[in-house]
Design an enzyme around this catalytic site. Structure first.
Site, PDB file in Angstrom:
ATOM      1  N   GLU A  55       5.470  -5.259   6.740  1.00 25.07           N
ATOM      2  CA  GLU A  55       6.421  -6.312   7.127  1.00 25.07           C
ATOM      3  C   GLU A  55       7.841  -5.793   7.196  1.00 25.07           C
ATOM      4  O   GLU A  55       8.615  -6.140   8.077  1.00 25.07           O
ATOM      5  CB  GLU A  55       6.410  -7.477   6.126  1.00 25.07           C
ATOM      6  CG  GLU A  55       5.095  -8.075   5.809  1.00 25.07           C
ATOM      7  CD  GLU A  55       4.399  -7.384   4.661  1.00 25.07           C
ATOM      8  OE1 GLU A  55       4.089  -6.185   4.797  1.00 25.07           O
ATOM      9  OE2 GLU A  55       4.144  -8.048   3.654  1.00 25.07           O
ATOM     10  N   CYS A  87       4.465  -9.186  -0.200  1.00 23.95           N
ATOM     11  CA  CYS A  87       4.903  -8.917  -1.573  1.00 23.95           C
ATOM     12  C   CYS A  87       6.289  -9.528  -1.801  1.00 23.95           C
ATOM     13  O   CYS A  87       6.963  -9.975  -0.863  1.00 23.95           O
ATOM     14  CB  CYS A  87       4.920  -7.407  -1.845  1.00 23.95           C
ATOM     15  SG  CYS A  87       6.333  -6.553  -1.126  1.00 23.95           S
TER      16      CYS A  87
HETATM   17  N1  THU Z   1       1.384  -3.577   1.532  1.00 22.21           N
HETATM   18  C1  THU Z   1       1.962  -4.006   2.690  1.00 22.21           C
HETATM   19  O1  THU Z   1       2.213  -3.222   3.613  1.00 22.21           O
HETATM   20  N2  THU Z   1       2.250  -5.322   2.803  1.00 22.21           N
HETATM   21  C2  THU Z   1       1.937  -6.278   1.876  1.00 22.21           C
HETATM   22  O2  THU Z   1       2.233  -7.438   2.064  1.00 22.21           O
HETATM   23  C3  THU Z   1       1.234  -5.887   0.658  1.00 22.21           C
HETATM   24  C4  THU Z   1       1.127  -4.434   0.399  1.00 22.21           C
HETATM   25  C5  THU Z   1       1.006  -2.156   1.432  1.00 22.21           C
HETATM   26  C6  THU Z   1       1.830  -1.331   0.503  1.00 22.21           C
HETATM   27  C7  THU Z   1       0.863  -0.209   0.179  1.00 22.21           C
HETATM   28  O3  THU Z   1       0.945   0.790   1.191  1.00 22.21           O
HETATM   29  C8  THU Z   1      -0.500  -0.850   0.251  1.00 22.21           C
HETATM   30  O4  THU Z   1      -0.319  -2.053   0.968  1.00 22.21           O
HETATM   31  C9  THU Z   1      -1.126  -1.152  -1.091  1.00 22.21           C
HETATM   32  O5  THU Z   1      -0.247  -1.874  -1.901  1.00 22.21           O
END
Ligand code: THU
Length: 131
Positions: A55, A87
């Site tokens: 995001e 997140c």
């Molecule tokens: N991650 C995202 O790209 N977006 C989210 O909303 C949640 C987590 C990614 C970060 C990391 O590379 C992987 O997911 C595991 O946490």
């Protein structure tokens, strides 16, 4: 662009995710009211905390091209059994530019749910809070 199409754009970004550590690809697609779509993927790092989420990749692409207003929706697609809600750091970053944003969170089987960013980050701290 339908919500389903925006979610599809997010899924298509899995091909670019750099996820040697988590093996959890995430894609995002940020829609502007004029029809432009800014896409992003997660990019991990050997220094784990330097990882950027999908995001925020999409957000930074939009801002770095001068697009800071008029965002209407963001789709986020994970591969897990649960919907991939943003997140906390991503909620905060999105709130800065689009507190009224629609958020579409998809899971691995393609199903998705919608929520308002203002519900995901109630009473958020934004530019107006500094006045
Ligand atoms: N991650 C995202 O790209 N977006 C989210 O909303 C949640 C987590 C990614 C970060 C990391 O590379 C992987 O997911 C595991 O946490």
């Amino acid at each position: 662009m339908t919500d389903r199409e925006l979610v599809q754009r997010a899924f298509e970004m899995h091909q670019y995710s750099y996820v040697p550590y988590s093996k959890f690809p995430v894609g995002a697609a940020l829609l502007h009211k004029d029809g432009r779509v800014f896409t992003g993927c997660n990019v991990e790092n050997a220094a784990y905390g330097s990882t950027i989420c999908a995001e925020r990749t999409a957000l930074v692409k939009a801002v770095s091209e001068g697009c800071t207003q008029g965002w209407t929706a963001i789709a986020i697609a994970g591969t897990g059994a649960d919907f991939c809600w943003p997140c906390g750091a991503c909620r905060q970053m999105l709130y800065e530019f689009a507190p009224g944003l629609r958020v579409l969170a998809a899971r691995g089987d393609g199903a998705f749910e919608e929520a308002a960013l203002s519900d995901l980050l109630p009473r958020g701290f934004g530019p107006a809070s500094l006045a």
